[in-house]
Scaffold this active site. Sequence first.
Site, short mmCIF file in Angstrom:
data_model
loop_
_atom_site.label_atom_id
_atom_site.label_comp_id
_atom_site.label_asym_id
_atom_site.label_seq_id
_atom_site.Cartn_x
_atom_site.Cartn_y
_atom_site.Cartn_z
N ARG A 1 -8.10 21.33 -22.09
CA ARG A 1 -8.30 20.15 -21.24
C ARG A 1 -7.43 20.20 -19.99
NH1 ARG A 1 -5.47 15.58 -20.79
NH2 ARG A 1 -4.42 15.62 -22.81
N HIS B 1 -0.64 18.68 -28.74
CA HIS B 1 -0.77 17.51 -27.87
C HIS B 1 -2.17 16.89 -27.88
CE1 HIS B 1 0.14 14.94 -24.48
NE2 HIS B 1 -0.85 15.46 -23.77
N ARG C 1 -2.50 24.25 -18.62
CA ARG C 1 -1.58 24.08 -19.75
C ARG C 1 -1.51 25.27 -20.71
NH1 ARG C 1 -2.51 17.93 -21.42
NH2 ARG C 1 -1.43 17.34 -19.53
N HIS D 1 0.91 21.15 -25.56
CA HIS D 1 1.50 20.80 -24.26
C HIS D 1 2.74 21.67 -24.06
CE1 HIS D 1 3.36 18.47 -21.07
NE2 HIS D 1 2.26 17.75 -20.96
N GLU E 1 -0.76 17.68 -11.33
CA GLU E 1 -0.33 18.30 -12.59
C GLU E 1 -0.98 19.68 -12.67
OE1 GLU E 1 -0.38 15.75 -16.14
OE2 GLU E 1 -0.48 14.03 -14.83
C1 SIN Z 1 1.46 14.57 -19.29
O1 SIN Z 1 1.89 13.55 -18.73
O2 SIN Z 1 1.97 15.68 -19.17
C2 SIN Z 1 0.31 14.43 -20.23
C3 SIN Z 1 -0.91 14.11 -19.50
C4 SIN Z 1 -2.09 14.61 -20.29
O3 SIN Z 1 -2.02 14.76 -21.50
O4 SIN Z 1 -3.11 14.90 -19.65
#
Ligand code: SIN
Length: 426
Positions: free
Chosen positions: A361, A326, A265, A224, A110
């Site tokens: 985060r 988020h 993010r 997010h 990610e």
């Molecule tokens: C996501 O699946 O994009 C969220 C994961 C997270 O909040 O770290």
Amino acid sequence: MIKADVLIVGTGIAGLYTALNLNENLNIILVTKSTLTESNSYLAQGGISTAIDLDDINSFCEDTIKAGNYKNNLDVVKMVATKSIDVIRHLDFLGVDFDKVNDEFSYTKEGGHSKKRIVHCKDYTGKEVIEKLLDKLTRIKNIKILEHTTLIDLITKDNSCLGGVFLNNEKTLKIYSKYTVLATGGIGGLFKNSTNQRTLTGDALSIALKRNIKLKDVEYVQFHPTSLYQNTSKRRFLISESLRGEGAILKNKSGNRFVDELLPRDKVTLAILNEIKKTESDFVYLDISHKNADYIKNRFPLIYNECVKNGIDITKEAIPVRPAQHYYMGGIEVDKYAKTSMNRLFAVGEVSCTGLHGSNRLASNSLLEGLVFGKNCASYINDYIYSTKLEILDIHINTNHIIHENKNIFKNKFINLRGDLKDELI
Ligand code: SIN
């Protein structure tokens, strides 16, 4: 009145994992404002970050600190990265059905991670983990669970917490405990657009402010980049960052790519908001349709089905997305055992501020934080509880007054620091 050894308020991953790590002979009460499955942890899609092995710890720490804009507590980052290996092994041992290839974890990536290091259960990791934890906990006879029970105040004496006051079926309920653990989650319910459960309104943060319990990093809130664009007032459905980790591309309304999808993010969110403004649109597109359709349906069944319900076939077309609140990095200040500034009071998970996340985060570090601090908290309580006495304090509560107060104390403090987000709040 109820008496317990340990009172845990909140049933997301941090509250449940704390309970599971406490000695089985302790009387534990687990309380939730709504139902056992209505937590943000249950909604988690992407997965849980972990150091792949000892050699990966430094790199995992670097990614966490870089994403957090170097505002993190370095000792905490190192401690969590080091302990990640054991807590993931423990979940695996408990039967959590992580995706695997040839019996090895199938890691995904990610934003902000320099490599694939996120374990996952397709795109419903939170649901799988919470259900497995609940399955274990409901078999332990000393654990009692109360649903639809809202914390309205803490019972305190000389900077010690003696328990909590709750509202259950419109009746006041006092629970006295030797130790109290707040695991009440985030603040998304205060925002118009949030991926969080609407019930999460920062109640414990208001109570903490009222009772002079220290908070930290109150201004740090995360948006997010990709929630499903819907013209409703409901909770925003998340389109997991792991889609981007598996190759999904962000495009503007002309079909042009405008950002590196795997930046941390806050950077991707900013790029999307700029693009939305520039193109005078309400959303941008996230496109994974170039991947094999069977792969998409099998890897992201939750997202595939939810999008179909909204008239979008993600195997054939791009998904309209926009940022939504988020996660809350700020919260009740705790040390590495999750101890707050008030004696006998602990905080774990999103309600706490451990210093792990800095001002932004790193993706999939939240479930990990809940696990590591839940375990640390339980180990501290296991060591000290037998030398701690239960204390009962006769108090009078004006319920209506307190509920009214709790709604605004934290929100006002937050607005004071983040006036720029005023329009985002309800
Ligand atoms: C996501 O699946 O994009 C969220 C994961 C997270 O909040 O770290």
